[in-house]
Design a protein around this motif. Structure first.
Motif, PDB file in Angstrom:
ATOM      1  N   GLY A 109       0.810  -1.213   0.000  1.00  0.00           N
ATOM      2  CA  GLY A 109       0.000   0.000   0.000  1.00  0.00           C
ATOM      3  C   GLY A 109       0.842   1.261   0.000  1.00  0.00           C
ATOM      4  N   GLY A 110       2.139   1.132   0.327  1.00  0.00           N
ATOM      5  CA  GLY A 110       3.029   2.288   0.322  1.00  0.00           C
ATOM      6  C   GLY A 110       2.520   3.398   1.219  1.00  0.00           C
ATOM      7  N   SER A 111       2.643   4.622   0.733  1.00  0.00           N
ATOM      8  CA  SER A 111       2.235   5.769   1.552  1.00  0.00           C
ATOM      9  C   SER A 111       0.730   5.820   1.770  1.00  0.00           C
ATOM     10  N   SER A 112      -0.060   5.127   0.935  1.00  0.00           N
ATOM     11  CA  SER A 112      -1.509   5.094   1.177  1.00  0.00           C
ATOM     12  C   SER A 112      -1.840   4.280   2.421  1.00  0.00           C
ATOM     13  N   SER A 113      -0.863   3.528   2.942  1.00  0.00           N
ATOM     14  CA  SER A 113      -1.072   2.768   4.175  1.00  0.00           C
ATOM     15  C   SER A 113      -0.666   3.541   5.421  1.00  0.00           C
ATOM     16  N   ILE A 114      -0.001   4.689   5.253  1.00  0.00           N
ATOM     17  CA  ILE A 114       0.424   5.452   6.431  1.00  0.00           C
ATOM     18  C   ILE A 114       0.036   6.924   6.352  1.00  0.00           C
ATOM     19  N   ASN A 115      -0.628   7.335   5.275  1.00  0.00           N
ATOM     20  CA  ASN A 115      -0.942   8.759   5.123  1.00  0.00           C
ATOM     21  C   ASN A 115      -2.210   9.138   5.887  1.00  0.00           C
ATOM     22  N   ALA A 116      -2.640  10.384   5.705  1.00  0.00           N
ATOM     23  CA  ALA A 116      -3.805  10.894   6.439  1.00  0.00           C
ATOM     24  C   ALA A 116      -5.116  10.687   5.688  1.00  0.00           C
ATOM     25  N   MET A 117      -5.074   9.971   4.548  1.00  0.00           N
ATOM     26  CA  MET A 117      -6.273   9.485   3.850  1.00  0.00           C
ATOM     27  C   MET A 117      -7.111  10.566   3.201  1.00  0.00           C
ATOM     28  N   LEU A 118      -6.610  11.770   3.041  1.00  0.00           N
ATOM     29  CA  LEU A 118      -7.398  12.857   2.463  1.00  0.00           C
ATOM     30  C   LEU A 118      -7.523  12.675   0.948  1.00  0.00           C
ATOM     31  N   TYR A 119      -8.746  12.815   0.455  1.00  0.00           N
ATOM     32  CA  TYR A 119      -9.020  12.593  -0.964  1.00  0.00           C
ATOM     33  C   TYR A 119      -9.182  13.940  -1.661  1.00  0.00           C
ATOM     34  N   VAL A 120      -8.162  14.322  -2.420  1.00  0.00           N
ATOM     35  CA  VAL A 120      -8.165  15.591  -3.155  1.00  0.00           C
ATOM     36  C   VAL A 120      -7.555  15.334  -4.525  1.00  0.00           C
ATOM     37  N   ARG A 121      -8.240  15.774  -5.572  1.00  0.00           N
ATOM     38  CA  ARG A 121      -7.760  15.532  -6.936  1.00  0.00           C
ATOM     39  C   ARG A 121      -6.885  16.652  -7.474  1.00  0.00           C
ATOM     40  N   GLY A 122      -7.067  17.872  -6.961  1.00  0.00           N
ATOM     41  CA  GLY A 122      -6.464  19.034  -7.597  1.00  0.00           C
ATOM     42  C   GLY A 122      -7.467  19.720  -8.494  1.00  0.00           C
ATOM     43  N   GLN A 123      -7.003  20.685  -9.256  1.00  0.00           N
ATOM     44  CA  GLN A 123      -7.878  21.483 -10.102  1.00  0.00           C
ATOM     45  C   GLN A 123      -7.813  21.003 -11.559  1.00  0.00           C
ATOM     46  N   PRO A 124      -8.927  21.092 -12.302  1.00  0.00           N
ATOM     47  CA  PRO A 124      -8.859  20.769 -13.730  1.00  0.00           C
ATOM     48  C   PRO A 124      -7.748  21.517 -14.454  1.00  0.00           C
ATOM     49  N   GLU A 125      -7.504  22.751 -14.015  1.00  0.00           N
ATOM     50  CA  GLU A 125      -6.461  23.563 -14.648  1.00  0.00           C
ATOM     51  C   GLU A 125      -5.070  22.951 -14.479  1.00  0.00           C
ATOM     52  N   ASP A 126      -4.856  22.189 -13.397  1.00  0.00           N
ATOM     53  CA  ASP A 126      -3.559  21.528 -13.208  1.00  0.00           C
ATOM     54  C   ASP A 126      -3.251  20.607 -14.385  1.00  0.00           C
ATOM     55  N   TYR A 127      -4.240  19.831 -14.772  1.00  0.00           N
ATOM     56  CA  TYR A 127      -4.036  18.835 -15.817  1.00  0.00           C
ATOM     57  C   TYR A 127      -4.020  19.471 -17.205  1.00  0.00           C
ATOM     58  N   GLU A 128      -4.761  20.551 -17.366  1.00  0.00           N
ATOM     59  CA  GLU A 128      -4.648  21.309 -18.604  1.00  0.00           C
ATOM     60  C   GLU A 128      -3.240  21.868 -18.738  1.00  0.00           C
ATOM     61  N   GLY A 129      -2.645  22.271 -17.604  1.00  0.00           N
ATOM     62  CA  GLY A 129      -1.255  22.728 -17.604  1.00  0.00           C
ATOM     63  C   GLY A 129      -0.295  21.625 -18.025  1.00  0.00           C
ATOM     64  N   TRP A 130      -0.551  20.402 -17.571  1.00  0.00           N
ATOM     65  CA  TRP A 130       0.280  19.274 -18.006  1.00  0.00           C
ATOM     66  C   TRP A 130       0.217  19.125 -19.528  1.00  0.00           C
ATOM     67  N   ARG A 131      -1.003  19.181 -20.044  1.00  0.00           N
ATOM     68  CA  ARG A 131      -1.184  19.012 -21.494  1.00  0.00           C
ATOM     69  C   ARG A 131      -0.433  20.108 -22.255  1.00  0.00           C
ATOM     70  N   GLN A 132      -0.511  21.331 -21.764  1.00  0.00           N
ATOM     71  CA  GLN A 132       0.162  22.448 -22.427  1.00  0.00           C
ATOM     72  C   GLN A 132       1.677  22.333 -22.363  1.00  0.00           C
ATOM     73  N   GLN A 133       2.183  21.550 -21.390  1.00  0.00           N
ATOM     74  CA  GLN A 133       3.627  21.325 -21.285  1.00  0.00           C
ATOM     75  C   GLN A 133       4.083  20.143 -22.140  1.00  0.00           C
ATOM     76  N   GLY A 134       3.210  19.656 -22.979  1.00  0.00           N
ATOM     77  CA  GLY A 134       3.597  18.589 -23.894  1.00  0.00           C
ATOM     78  C   GLY A 134       3.161  17.207 -23.477  1.00  0.00           C
ATOM     79  N   CYS A 135       2.414  17.105 -22.382  1.00  0.00           N
ATOM     80  CA  CYS A 135       1.933  15.802 -21.925  1.00  0.00           C
ATOM     81  C   CYS A 135       0.596  15.509 -22.599  1.00  0.00           C
ATOM     82  N   ILE A 136       0.669  15.185 -23.871  1.00  0.00           N
ATOM     83  CA  ILE A 136      -0.534  14.942 -24.662  1.00  0.00           C
ATOM     84  C   ILE A 136      -1.253  13.714 -24.100  1.00  0.00           C
TER      85      ILE A 136
END
Length: 549
Positions: free
Chosen positions: A97-124
């Protein structure tokens, strides 16, 4: 020497490794070997570490397991120049389970804009519309299915239970300064304050091991080796053909018929690449490691969230976790959990999440606050342990979501047993320092609202004597630390300088991929476990598509 073989050899049974082990073995066509340096996460299987494994299952147990050497790598950074030359503690899971077995279990995805930023950096293929289906696929959302959320997936996502009234008062105080309550920070807009969502199921931690490995572990085509410490990726004629590792102290080797997949995380994956001769030629030569594939950015681009805290002593009569965690209160909470799986022992590190902007001109939030009705005694009084204060308390822990500072992780030597050197470089960028000061002031402003201030006795950390930007920044430098979200050290990109391409294939080496937080080109706006699981879900489809081609 012991020998093994499989179609896919996965190194690391953390969040990504568990997902891949499940998905690649799911159709029965391919054999999968999963290597994990740590032990089992279940007390019934891990009798030598019964106490640690039992604490993994109890949500509040993260306070004990994060720095427990039985289940954590317990990394420590190099002295950090901008934070008073301090070393920062980096717990990373060394267990199924790695860090998912010892972390604080908070479920957060981030913002849609984060992933649009990835795409704009060449991560098609990594824009928001590309990744949302994989977030939904992974999820069993308590609130039900919607455009944004899925049900029936492996990972249980639930609401915070048994929030205290003072947390509701904090929400009212935030609303008083224009930060509205938001129902879902993983929905259309992240901005606002809300109750945290967590990866729990029926009052127990729901790690990647519980969600993905448990349903798959009895498949004949999946083999899981614990106590398997990877030493080197075996390379032949420019392609990965296996992994050399130690197995419970003895030598072993695994041959990969299709691919080797590294899932060690932001520290272990670049370290293993360097040990295998993949990295900066100059650096590898200095370590006496033969260069197999020059890749100067292996281990570079380290990013992490940096957090500081403000604590308040609440007036007598205000209910907080402090009272629940001591004396008869704790006895009652233990009994309650044993009967109903509710109460203090079913809590994460943060009852509330708040996302907002440090400057009005920003398009999306760049500040996150973890807020919980608890305070801890100073380490000098508690012997370095986490011990609740005797009085009621409340803590705000702000961090800057999109840091500009960059650090690095590199092998210290050619010895696989020697942990790599981690240099976070916190607060190196002026923008990061400015955002941290703004977040500190914002937390104080919320605490000063009449609805909340009427219940506050005084500010205990850092104390009301700390005033002015210079003094605030000095406190942040002296007291702040990591939120444990390291990413970026095997950066994905469309450019030749990136470590992996958008299919997560290591440049310069065939049949070798990296699938974990290290591939993120830029840190997401929030906690990182949900995005890592998404990355692995998407990677599994890409790997299977390549195999079928």
């Amino acid at each position: 020497m012991r020998h093994f073989d499989a179609d896919y050899v996965i190194v690391g049974a953390g969040s990504a490794g568990c997902v891949l082990a499940n998905r690649l073995s799911e159709n029965g066509r391919y054999s999968v070997l999963l290597l994990e340096a740590g032990g089992d996460d279940r007390p019934t299987r891990n009798w030598r570490q019964f106490g640690s494994a039992a604490l993994i299952q109890i949500p509040v147990g993260f306070a004990k397991t994060m720095k427990n050497a039985a289940v954590s790598w317990n990394y420590e950074s190099e002295p950090d120049a901008q934070t008073g030359g301090r070393r920062h503690s980096y717990p990373r899971g060394k267990v199924l389970g790695g860090s998912s077995s010892i972390n604080a279990m908070l479920y957060v995805r981030g913002q849609p804009e984060d992933y649009e930023g990835w795409r704009q950096q060449g991560c098609i293929g990594w824009g928001w519309d590309d990744v949302l289906p994989y977030f939904r696929k992974s999820e069993d959302q308590e609130r039900g299915e919607s455009e944004w959320h899925g049900i029936g997936g492996p990972l249980s996502v639930t609401d915070t239970r048994d929030g205290l009234p003072i947390s509701e008062t904090v929400m009212e105080a935030a609303e008083a300064i224009g930060i509205s309550s938001v129902d879902d920070i993983n929905g259309p807009s992240q901005e606002g304050v809300t109750w945290s969502q967590v990866t729990m199921r029926r009052g127990l931690r729901h790690s990647a091991a519980a969600a993905y490995l448990r349903p798959a572990e009895k498949r004949r085509n999946l083999r899981i080796l614990k106590g398997a410490m990877a030493r080197q990726v075996l390379l032949e004629s420019g392609r990965a053909c296996g992994v050399a590792f130690s197995l419970n102290g003895g030598d072993a080797e695994a041959v990969a018929k299709n691919e080797v997949i590294l899932c060690g995380g932001a520290f272990n994956s670049p370290h293993l690449l360097e040990l295998s001769g993949i990295g900066s030629p100059k650096r590898l030569s200095e370590l006496g490691i033969s260069v197999i594939a020059g890749s100067r950015n292996v281990g570079e681009n380290l990013q992490d969230h940096f957090m500081h805290a403000l604590s308040f002593r609440m007036k007598e009569g205000v209910r907080s976790i402090n009272q629940q965690a001591q004396g008869f209160g704790l006895i009652g909470q233990v009994l309650r959990y044993a009967i109903s799986r509710r109460g203090l022992l079913a809590q994460s590190s943060s009852q509330l999440m708040l996302f907002t902007k440090s400057r009005l001109e920003l398009v999306t939030p760049d500040i996150q606050m973890h807020i919980t009705p608890a305070t801890m005694k100073p380490p000098s009084e508690a012997g370095g342990k986490l011990v609740p204060d005797d009085h009621p308390g409340l803590t705000f822990a702000p961090c800057h979501l999109r840091p500009e500072s960059r650090g690095h992780v590199h092998a210290r030597s050619a010895n696989p047993a020697e942990l790599p050197a981690v240099t976070p470089n916190f607060l190196a960028a002026q923008a990061d320092r400015d955002a941290q000061v703004a977040a500190f002031k914002l937390a104080r402003t919320i605490a000063a609202q009449p609805v909340l201030a009427s219940q506050v006795e005084c500010e205990t950390l850092p104390g009301e004597k700390i005033k002015g930007d210079d003094a605030i920044l000095s406190y942040i430098r002296a007291a702040g630390t990591t939120v444990h979200h390291p990413v970026g050290t095997c950066r994905m990109g469309g450019d030749e300088a990136s470590v992996v391409d958008p299919q997560l294939r290591v440049r310069g080496v065939d049949r070798l991929r990296v699938v974990d937080a290290s591939v993120m080109p830029r840190l997401v706006s929030g906690n990182t476990n949900a995005p890592v699981i998404m990355i692995a879900e998407k990677a599994a489809d890409m790997i299977l598509a390549d195999a079928a081609a």
